[in-house]
Design a protein around this motif. Structure first.
Motif, mmCIF file in Angstrom:
data_model
loop_
_atom_site.group_PDB
_atom_site.id
_atom_site.type_symbol
_atom_site.label_atom_id
_atom_site.label_comp_id
_atom_site.label_asym_id
_atom_site.label_seq_id
_atom_site.Cartn_x
_atom_site.Cartn_y
_atom_site.Cartn_z
ATOM 1 N N ILE A 25 34.887 38.741 45.310
ATOM 2 C CA ILE A 25 34.539 40.151 45.501
ATOM 3 C C ILE A 25 35.824 40.959 45.596
ATOM 4 O O ILE A 25 36.719 40.617 46.373
ATOM 5 C CB ILE A 25 33.701 40.349 46.777
ATOM 6 N N LEU A 26 35.912 42.010 44.819
ATOM 7 C CA LEU A 26 37.004 42.968 44.951
ATOM 8 C C LEU A 26 36.568 43.986 46.009
ATOM 9 O O LEU A 26 35.699 44.815 45.777
ATOM 10 C CB LEU A 26 37.289 43.668 43.628
ATOM 11 N N THR A 27 37.165 43.861 47.185
ATOM 12 C CA THR A 27 36.734 44.656 48.335
ATOM 13 C C THR A 27 37.538 45.947 48.441
ATOM 14 O O THR A 27 38.757 45.944 48.319
ATOM 15 C CB THR A 27 36.889 43.853 49.628
ATOM 16 N N ALA A 42 44.188 56.376 49.487
ATOM 17 C CA ALA A 42 44.457 57.178 48.306
ATOM 18 C C ALA A 42 43.139 57.336 47.565
ATOM 19 O O ALA A 42 42.188 56.582 47.808
ATOM 20 C CB ALA A 42 45.503 56.486 47.429
ATOM 21 N N PRO A 43 43.023 58.317 46.675
ATOM 22 C CA PRO A 43 41.760 58.498 45.958
ATOM 23 C C PRO A 43 41.322 57.218 45.248
ATOM 24 O O PRO A 43 42.137 56.523 44.631
ATOM 25 C CB PRO A 43 42.092 59.614 44.957
ATOM 26 N N ALA A 44 40.051 56.897 45.344
ATOM 27 C CA ALA A 44 39.510 55.717 44.672
ATOM 28 C C ALA A 44 39.388 56.004 43.179
ATOM 29 O O ALA A 44 38.731 56.963 42.775
ATOM 30 C CB ALA A 44 38.150 55.365 45.254
ATOM 31 N N GLU A 45 40.035 55.185 42.378
ATOM 32 C CA GLU A 45 39.975 55.318 40.923
ATOM 33 C C GLU A 45 38.852 54.407 40.418
ATOM 34 O O GLU A 45 39.042 53.211 40.205
ATOM 35 C CB GLU A 45 41.314 54.938 40.304
ATOM 36 N N VAL A 46 37.691 54.978 40.220
ATOM 37 C CA VAL A 46 36.485 54.202 39.940
ATOM 38 C C VAL A 46 36.636 53.339 38.695
ATOM 39 O O VAL A 46 36.343 52.135 38.714
ATOM 40 C CB VAL A 46 35.275 55.140 39.814
ATOM 41 N N SER A 47 37.084 53.920 37.614
ATOM 42 C CA SER A 47 37.191 53.162 36.354
ATOM 43 C C SER A 47 38.144 51.989 36.486
ATOM 44 O O SER A 47 37.878 50.882 35.978
ATOM 45 C CB SER A 47 37.642 54.078 35.213
ATOM 46 N N GLU A 48 39.249 52.193 37.174
ATOM 47 C CA GLU A 48 40.216 51.116 37.361
ATOM 48 C C GLU A 48 39.651 49.999 38.228
ATOM 49 O O GLU A 48 39.857 48.812 37.949
ATOM 50 C CB GLU A 48 41.500 51.662 37.988
ATOM 51 N N VAL A 86 36.441 49.205 38.703
ATOM 52 C CA VAL A 86 35.402 48.491 37.966
ATOM 53 C C VAL A 86 36.020 47.590 36.910
ATOM 54 O O VAL A 86 35.612 46.422 36.749
ATOM 55 C CB VAL A 86 34.418 49.484 37.328
ATOM 56 N N ALA A 87 37.020 48.094 36.202
ATOM 57 C CA ALA A 87 37.662 47.285 35.156
ATOM 58 C C ALA A 87 38.336 46.058 35.753
ATOM 59 O O ALA A 87 38.266 44.954 35.186
ATOM 60 C CB ALA A 87 38.677 48.135 34.396
ATOM 61 N N ARG A 88 38.977 46.217 36.895
ATOM 62 C CA ARG A 88 39.624 45.065 37.524
ATOM 63 C C ARG A 88 38.596 44.027 37.961
ATOM 64 O O ARG A 88 38.788 42.828 37.752
ATOM 65 C CB ARG A 88 40.460 45.503 38.728
ATOM 66 N N ALA A 89 37.507 44.482 38.568
ATOM 67 C CA ALA A 89 36.463 43.547 38.984
ATOM 68 C C ALA A 89 35.905 42.792 37.786
ATOM 69 O O ALA A 89 35.681 41.569 37.849
ATOM 70 C CB ALA A 89 35.348 44.292 39.718
ATOM 71 N N ALA A 90 35.687 43.506 36.685
ATOM 72 C CA ALA A 90 35.163 42.853 35.478
ATOM 73 C C ALA A 90 36.146 41.811 34.959
ATOM 74 O O ALA A 90 35.748 40.705 34.558
ATOM 75 C CB ALA A 90 34.865 43.901 34.414
ATOM 76 N N ARG A 91 37.433 42.143 34.958
ATOM 77 C CA ARG A 91 38.444 41.177 34.492
ATOM 78 C C ARG A 91 38.469 39.937 35.370
ATOM 79 O O ARG A 91 38.679 38.816 34.881
ATOM 80 C CB ARG A 91 39.832 41.819 34.497
ATOM 81 N N LEU A 135 30.642 53.882 41.572
ATOM 82 C CA LEU A 135 31.001 52.532 41.135
ATOM 83 C C LEU A 135 29.848 51.879 40.385
ATOM 84 O O LEU A 135 30.035 51.252 39.336
ATOM 85 C CB LEU A 135 31.390 51.676 42.335
ATOM 86 N N ALA A 136 28.639 52.026 40.918
ATOM 87 C CA ALA A 136 27.472 51.393 40.303
ATOM 88 C C ALA A 136 27.222 51.916 38.891
ATOM 89 O O ALA A 136 26.838 51.155 37.994
ATOM 90 C CB ALA A 136 26.240 51.614 41.170
#
Length: 356
Positions: A90-92, A124-130, A132-137, A159-160
């Protein structure tokens, strides 16, 4: 929040980044009511709620929880979630804020932001795309934990929206202190949630957390009714939830909901304002496990103090070993299509993509 793992590297900025929030009722005479949690804070202009991360600005409810103060790759077992994709990661993500004021919180630097004099803003601001992409990788789920994820429905839903097409699930580790409206809003975005039930009665819970217990117990049932997989954690806190009588009350309540509901007994770690207390002895955790089983719960877990036996999943019908776990990892998983391979007895949980 109760968590057994630290938040890892935290990032800092000078002040919160506010943005419009969900779950606010229309302003009345400049006041806005937040209906995210059962406190239902009625906020005058410029005031923040009990959580310190939702405010009224110009008649608009705003949130500071679209924030990543910590981003850490965990084993799913560390949430703890034992019946959700064993062996996965899990990327927490965590941002400051909590609806509770637990005196033992190991993550108080995050959770108690705004309550402690001089507590810095972390995040810091949550970068949603980054994210999600990291979790997918990484082949990981996304998790909100360490502080209270229920304060971040906006981030959860964002995120969802990007995670769902990639097959990246989202989980929470939560105190469960939410309104029915909030649960209905976020439940479709969640695969699983672990909810803390910290005390056996209203008086003890109010003293420990500053909040009533009933909404937490209701949240266990409401998330389940909404189709979210639920596991429950109880920290054995001295004088609050460490006696067999107290644990018996909690266990009976959970068993009445569902005997298949996994119950995690967590060792109390002295910290924050309870740093002078002693850790929970293994004997108390062993007794708590026995109490849970006597109450009819099929899956009662102790993460560390009782060794591998405390973490093992066995079939409630034939007693066969189904999942063996190391400290924070899965060693072997014998569950096949949600069933015991020995007797075909159903084993509740989210064991793989076919069970989600």
């Amino acid at each position: 929040m109760t968590t057994r793992d630290g938040p890892g590297t935290m990032t800092t900025r000078q002040e919160p980044l506010w943005r419009p929030a969900l779950l606010g009722e229309p302003p009345r005479d400049g006041r806005v009511r937040c209906v995210l949690c059962p406190f239902r804070c009625d906020l005058a202009e410029g005031r923040t709620g009990v959580c310190q991360v939702r405010r009224n600005r110009g008649g608009v409810l705003e949130t500071a929880t679209f924030t990543a103060a910590a981003v850490h790759l965990d084993a799913v077992e560390r949430k703890p979630l034992y019946h959700v994709r064993p062996g996965s990661r899990i990327l927490t993500i965590a941002g400051p804020g909590c609806t509770f004021r637990c005196d033992y919180c190991v993550n108080y630097r995050l959770s108690q932001y705004g309550r402690e004099d001089g507590s810095p803003w972390l995040g810091a601001p949550a970068e949603v795309s980054e994210l999600v992409a990291r979790a997918a990788r990484e082949g990981a789920a996304l998790g909100l934990s360490y502080s209270e994820p229920g304060l971040a429905p906006e981030l959860t839903l964002a995120l969802a929206e990007e995670a769902a097409p990639l097959g990246v699930p989202i989980v929470w580790k939560s105190n469960g202190f939410l309104t029915r409206r909030a649960i209905r809003l976020v439940a479709p975005a969640l695969l699983a949630v672990n909810i803390d039930v910290k005390a056996a009665d209203e008086t003890a819970h109010l003293k420990l957390t500053g909040a009533p217990l009933r909404p937490v117990l209701e949240a266990v049932e409401l998330f389940r009714e909404a189709g979210v997989w639920v596991e429950v954690s109880t920290p054995l806190i001295p004088g609050v939830s460490d006696s067999t009588d107290q644990l018996g009350v909690i266990a009976q309540r959970l068993a009445a909901v569902d005997p298949g509901l996994p119950w995690h007994l967590l060792r109390f770690t002295p910290d924050f304002r309870m740093a002078d207390r002693t850790p929970t002895p293994p004997s108390a955790l062993r007794a708590g496990r026995d109490v849970g089983r006597e109450a009819g719960l099929h899956f009662v877990y102790v993460e560390r103090a009782l060794g591998e036996d405390g973490r093992t999943t066995t079939c409630p019908a034939c007693g066969g070993v189904l999942v063996r776990r190391g400290l924070w990892e899965t060693l072997a998983n014998e569950v096949v299509s949600g069933e015991c391979p020995g007797c075909a007895h159903p084993v509740p949980g989210c064991w793989g993509t076919d069970d989600d």
